[in-house]
Scaffold this motif. Structure first.
Motif, short mmCIF file in Angstrom:
data_model
loop_
_atom_site.label_atom_id
_atom_site.label_comp_id
_atom_site.label_asym_id
_atom_site.label_seq_id
_atom_site.Cartn_x
_atom_site.Cartn_y
_atom_site.Cartn_z
N CYS A 196 8.53 8.61 13.06
CA CYS A 196 7.99 9.70 12.24
C CYS A 196 6.54 9.42 11.85
CB CYS A 196 8.83 9.87 10.98
SG CYS A 196 8.83 8.45 9.88
N HIS A 255 4.52 11.19 8.98
CA HIS A 255 4.74 10.49 7.72
C HIS A 255 3.80 9.30 7.52
CE1 HIS A 255 9.11 12.25 7.39
NE2 HIS A 255 8.17 13.13 7.14
N ASP A 295 4.61 10.55 3.43
CA ASP A 295 5.76 11.43 3.21
C ASP A 295 6.02 11.55 1.71
OD1 ASP A 295 8.14 12.85 3.35
OD2 ASP A 295 9.35 11.08 3.82
N HIS A 355 8.80 4.17 3.90
CA HIS A 355 10.04 3.86 4.60
C HIS A 355 9.75 3.42 6.03
CE1 HIS A 355 9.28 8.27 5.02
NE2 HIS A 355 9.44 7.98 6.29
N HIS A 374 13.99 13.61 7.24
CA HIS A 374 14.10 13.37 8.68
C HIS A 374 15.29 14.18 9.20
CE1 HIS A 374 12.05 9.89 6.95
NE2 HIS A 374 11.34 9.89 8.06
#
Ligand SMILES: [Zn+2]
Ligand SMILES: [Zn+2]
Length: 494
Positions: free
Chosen positions: A39, A43, A50, A71, A90
């Protein structure tokens, strides 16, 4: 168990990737597992950009303060960090996982095209306007259907069928495929084209336009007061215009984003923020909208409405014997102290919805059900809500609404409880299902909770392991056809 038609998810944002300006939810619902990569492009490194996801994990109590540190971004093939029950940004409805859900008995999906313009602006996304976002999601559903058809050998052959009439839905369910109802859930239904001073004719043109695009299910009201009526005072973004800052109605950490006039209604059982509820019900234009939806046999959703708006809708539809739906419901009579907001349905509202032939589908993650600390939002709290609806509506179908891809979070695992043994047998299809996979990662509901849509069959079977009897499970396992019956009643009553 005698044959059942399958279960329904009455609130699933399969295409929310195209909502909120397109920069919030990572990963395409149409992608093969191997295509769901890191991602990081959206992100950022360590998921630091994010912000909606990292922040909402705290606000929605799916994570701790450390969520703000970001993350792990890696996706396929081993999916070390997402999707997870506590993850909100997600893709939670990947194509292979949705197919697994169908293999395990999912037969009906209500797909609300969702949006919130504020989130789109904050993330500097494109196309963040409500109806632009809705149009993209409705189109994505049709493209997805065409892709699955092409894989299956041609138009009409795939397992994902958008349905436009109850008859089509019945046939699709009978063939063991997934019937998909298109819906819209945005803050400003029909966008800026319709304002408080629009005429009934202007509104009718919009209803017809979206009906022609295939929409059969509508949220008249979402997170803010709109041309049609008052929203539920139910989140930290809601604000009482007529109460002071730092008051019972506007406690610390509430933000003046969506303002409304409120009245304290503690005598009616509400106690969230001093029992304050939206003072506004449906507007005259809102009453016109309800009438237009009824004339077309479209399904009307009462979740997100303020208590007064909902009462107005139940009065109008009740007089006509027209069913309505609460597709991701929570219940006032089960809520803990200070949690009883007007989003939650009173027992009287549940009973009224049932009397009209409508459907109350408990939300999968029941966060308002009182339970000690870490035990909130588990299979057990869902079961508590399910049983309460069953008590109140002994003859009604009882689907569930997952709100996947919708900032809800899913039921968490609860180590130490009665486990689901793999492989298990789907009570709908009789198929033996082993642990599901995304790429090379195996998902086990005992350790992972409900991490994505593919684990819905595991969740249903876990409920059976938790003492839900076959008789009591039937309203859920047969809820696909049950929901279609409510839709049929709407079409007949129009
Ligand atoms: Zn991410
Ligand atoms: Zn939603």
């Amino acid at each position: 168990m005698s044959p059942v038609s399958g279960f329904a998810d009455t609130h699933n944002h399969q295409f929310a990737r195209f909502a909120f300006g397109g920069r919030v939810l990572w990963g395409s619902a149409a992608a093969a597992d191997a295509e769901l990569g890191s991602c990081r492009p959206e992100h950022g490194p360590h998921g630091l950009f994010d912000l909606p996801g990292n922040l909402s994990r705290i606000l929605l109590r799916t994570g701790s303060i450390t969520s703000l540190l970001g993350h792990r971004t890696d996706g396929a093939p081993d999916f070390p960090a997402w999707p997870r029950w506590h993850d909100l940004t997600h893709q939670a409805v990947p194509r292979s996982a949705l197919k697994r859900a169908v293999d395990g008995g999912l037969r009906l999906l209500v797909m609300p095209a969702v949006n919130n313009e504020l989130l789109g602006r904050l993330t500097r996304g494109a196309h963040y306007h409500d109806m632009a976002a809705a149009d993209l999601q409705l189109r994505a559903a049709k493209q997805f259907e065409a892709m699955i058809d092409a894989e299956a050998g041609g138009p009409g052959r795939g397992w994902y069928r958008i349905v436009y009439t109850p008859e089509q839905a019945r046939r699709t369910i009978g063939e063991g495929k997934l019937a998909v109802m298109l819906s819209i859930e945005v803050d400003g239904l029909f966008g800026d084209v319709i304002g408080p001073h629009s005429t009934a004719g202007e509104l009718e043109a919009q209803v017809d336009r979206y009906h022609a695009m295939g929409v059969r299910h509508v949220f008249p009201i979402h997170l803010k007061n709109c041309a049609y009526g008052g929203t539920a005072l139910a989140t930290s973004l809601h604000w009482s215009r007529n109460s002071g800052p730092v008051s019972k109605a506007n406690p610390p950490l509430s933000l003046p984003v969506y303002r409304m006039t409120t009245v304290a209604r503690t005598a009616d059982g509400y106690d969230y923020r001093g029992g304050h509820c939206n003072a506004d019900g449906l507007t005259p234009l809102g009453e016109t909208l309800i009438r237009l939806l009824m004339e077309r046999g479209m399904v009307i959703e009462v979740d997100h409405m303020g208590a007064r708006s909902r009462a107005d809708v139940l009065r109008l539809t009740g007089a006509a014997g027209y069913p309505v739906v609460a597709g991701h419901a929570e219940l006032l009579s089960l809520a803990g102290r200070g949690e009883r907001s007007e989003f939650l349905l009173t027992d009287a509202e549940v009973t009224a919805i049932g009397r009209q032939g409508g459907v109350v589908a408990p939300k999968l993650r029941q966060l308002s059900v009182a339970a000690p600390g870490g035990l909130r939002g588990t299979a057990a709290t869902f079961l508590t809500a399910y049983r309460r609806v069953r008590e109140l509506l002994p003859d009604a179908p009882i689907p569930f609404g997952t709100d996947l891809n919708g900032f809800a979070g899913m039921p968490r695992p609860r180590p130490g409880e009665v486990p689901l043994d793999y492989p298990f047998t789907s009570p709908v299809t009789g198929a033996a299902l082993d642990r599901g996979r995304l790429g090379s990662r195996e998902f086990d509901i005992n350790a992972d909770g409900v991490a994505h849509v593919g684990m819905l069959p595991d969740f249903v079977s876990l409920l059976l392991r938790h003492g839900l009897s076959e008789e009591d499970a039937r309203p859920m396992l047969d809820s696909a056809l049950g929901y279609v019956r409510a839709w049929e009643r709407a079409v007949e009553a129009r």
